[in-house]
Each structure stands twice: as C-alpha cells, then as structure tokens.
Design a protein around this motif. Structure first.
Motif, mmCIF file in Angstrom:
data_model
loop_
_atom_site.group_PDB
_atom_site.id
_atom_site.type_symbol
_atom_site.label_atom_id
_atom_site.label_comp_id
_atom_site.label_asym_id
_atom_site.label_seq_id
_atom_site.Cartn_x
_atom_site.Cartn_y
_atom_site.Cartn_z
ATOM 1 N N ARG A 11 0.827 -1.203 0.000
ATOM 2 C CA ARG A 11 0.000 0.000 0.000
ATOM 3 C C ARG A 11 0.862 1.255 0.000
ATOM 4 N NH1 ARG A 11 -3.419 -3.449 3.290
ATOM 5 N NH2 ARG A 11 -2.299 -2.861 5.193
ATOM 6 N N PRO A 249 -8.942 0.631 -14.043
ATOM 7 C CA PRO A 249 -9.650 -0.112 -13.001
ATOM 8 C C PRO A 249 -10.758 0.676 -12.300
ATOM 9 C CG PRO A 249 -7.311 -0.526 -12.840
ATOM 10 C CD PRO A 249 -7.472 0.568 -13.849
ATOM 11 N N SER A 250 -10.659 2.011 -12.290
ATOM 12 C CA SER A 250 -11.665 2.808 -11.583
ATOM 13 C C SER A 250 -13.055 2.636 -12.184
ATOM 14 C CB SER A 250 -11.277 4.293 -11.584
ATOM 15 O OG SER A 250 -11.290 4.817 -12.909
ATOM 16 N N CYS A 253 -13.907 -2.294 -12.833
ATOM 17 C CA CYS A 253 -14.280 -3.387 -11.927
ATOM 18 C C CYS A 253 -15.741 -3.795 -12.084
ATOM 19 C CB CYS A 253 -13.996 -2.992 -10.477
ATOM 20 S SG CYS A 253 -12.241 -2.756 -10.122
ATOM 21 N N THR A 276 -4.798 -6.479 -13.285
ATOM 22 C CA THR A 276 -4.850 -5.226 -12.544
ATOM 23 C C THR A 276 -6.225 -5.042 -11.900
ATOM 24 O OG1 THR A 276 -3.255 -4.197 -14.032
ATOM 25 C CG2 THR A 276 -4.593 -2.721 -12.715
ATOM 26 N N TYR A 280 -8.184 -4.700 -7.484
ATOM 27 C CA TYR A 280 -9.095 -3.676 -6.957
ATOM 28 C C TYR A 280 -10.425 -4.254 -6.501
ATOM 29 C CZ TYR A 280 -5.957 -0.088 -8.762
ATOM 30 O OH TYR A 280 -4.857 0.710 -9.011
#
Length: 281
Positions: A11, A249-250, A253, A276, A280
């Motif tokens: 992270r 990815p935002s 997903c 990737t 998420y």
C-alpha cells in the motif's frame, strides 16, 4: 498468505508511485540520469531508481528499495514498440467527429508510464511494471472530449499479447478504440472472423473511414453499433470474446464483474488488464 507487513508495504509503495505518476512522471531527465550514473557508477536503470528514491524521500528505506523499487522500473527499447505490426501498418490521420478525435501524443525521454499489468511474487509483494524510454516515443491515440481512451503504447501492446496469442475461430471484441485487438486478431490464420461491438457511432465512423481500409485482413472484420452487455445477453455464438470497454480499473471493476456473469459455455473469454482489475476487487 501475505504478511501484514508486506500488505502495508504494498500500500505504501502504491501510494508513492501513484503520487509520482500523477504529479511528476517526467520529474527525472537525461541530465539527472547522467549525473547519477557518473557519481554512483551505475546503469541507467539503477540511476533512475536512485533518483526516484530520492525524489520520493525513501532512499534510506532499504526494504522498499530492494523489494519493490529495484523490480519496478525498466528502461525499454522504443524501437521494439515502434515496429509493432499495427504501428508499422496503420498511419493515423489527425481527424475528429463530434467529441472523438484521432491524435498523436508522446512520452518525453525518461517519462515514467505503466507498461504492463503488475505481478505478485511468492511472498505477496505486488510489483508494478513501470517503464521509460531514453528518447521521445510518439504514439497514436483516440480521445473523447480530451480524455484518452486508447493509446498504442507499450501498455496497450503488452497487455494484449496474451489474449492475442489465444484468439481463434469466430471472435467478438467489445470496445473499438483504434482497433488494435481487431487488427492483431485478424492477422492470425486461426481467426475466421472478428465482430467489433462499439456503443459510439462517431468513433465507428472515424474507424471505418480512416483506419479499417488500412487493415490487410479487413474482410474478416464486422463492426456493430451496439451495447456490449446487451450483445452478450443475446447469446451470439463466438469461439472467443475479448472485452475492453473500460478506461482503467476505476471504471473497469463493475463492468468486468458484470461481463463475467454473462459468460457462456463453449466460448473462451479474455479481459483487458484483468490482472490489474482483480487487485481492486
């Protein structure tokens, strides 16, 4: 199983890297690289890692430098990507239709960018794939309202290699962009047909007028103006389906999970940047 210490370090590194890529991806230049190489007696890649560590104030963090930074940054060969079959065949004009436009953009020398999906090592470290070139790299792109939707960059090329290697028979691809996947699929003798499902009429018009005529195997390709989710529900038969309808990815997903739920037996599926996206979820 990952230790909590490694999870926290993952992270921490992703926060640092996100800050760098979003705010100063070109914060390292050739003069800085040469100075670091001369002072430390190291390679270009190692000089880049040292400079990144200094800029982000983590030079003294040996664990982060050895476990993550040393495995993240790579100096790539621009000519490899410039000689990609699509790049060598398709010449992109500067044209627009409504909000959509075909443009040319570039990476500066030593500008950092994501070039592939991240990988996880045996101890749970997630290692991003960040590249840079020693010279300017010019690439074609398609934008909608100023937002880039597809770039023929190392990331696009590298993340398509695995699905292109698997593609066969009757193929459907959700999302058009610049038609990179359709081009690469149509070049394979194992592929009989490629059906592109795209929701925006403007980008279809641009593609059909300016790009598709340059495809050597354009007779294999059909473009449908429609919604990928509706098309998937309708039960069309294909041997292989590739989905690429998200920007990153935002927004990927939710669409990824929705399409996974629409998979059918007897068909093989692949999804852009799936590795990737799974990080998420």
């Amino acid at each position: 199983m990952k230790s909590e210490a490694i999870k926290e370090k993952n992270r921490e590194f992703f926060r640092l890297l996100s800050k760098y890529l979003n705010f100063c991806p070109d914060g390292i230049d050739g003069g800085m690289i040469e100075e670091a190489k001369s002072a430390c007696g190291v390679s270009t890649e190692e000089a880049y890692r040292i400079l990144f560590s200094g800029i982000m104030d983590v030079y003294s963090d040996r664990e982060l430098r050895s476990g993550w930074i040393s495995r993240t940054f790579r100096c790539l060969d621009a000519s490899v990507y410039e000689n990609d079959p699509y790049r060598k065949t398709v010449k992109l004009p500067s044209v627009a239709d409504g909000e959509w436009e075909f443009v040319t953009d570039s990476y500066k020398p030593y500008e950092a960018f994501v070039y592939n999906d991240p990988e996880e090592d045996g101890e749970g470290r997630i290692i991003p794939k960040i590249g840079f070139f020693e010279r300017e790299y010019v690439y074609p792109a398609v934008k909608q309202g100023g937002r880039e939707w597809m770039l023929i960059t190392p990331n696009e090329i590298e993340t398509m290699k695995e699905p292109v290697a698997r593609v066969r028979g009757s193929v459907a691809t959700y999302g058009l962009g610049l038609g990179y996947f359709a081009f690469m699929a149509s070049e394979k003798k194992e592929v009989d047909s490629v059906c592109i499902v795209e929701s925006d009429a403007s980008v279809i018009r641009l593609f059909k007028k300016h790009i598709l005529p340059q495809f050597p195997n354009r007779d294999k390709i059909t473009v449908i103006h429609g919604d990928a989710f509706l098309y998937a529900r309708e039960g069309h038969h294909h041997d292989f389906v590739f989905a690429d309808i998200w920007h990153d990815p935002s927004d990927g997903c939710e669409a990824y999970l929705k399409l996974k739920g629409l998979e059918r037996e007897g068909c093989e599926y692949a999804y852009w940047i799936e590795k990737t996206i799974k990080l998420y979820i």
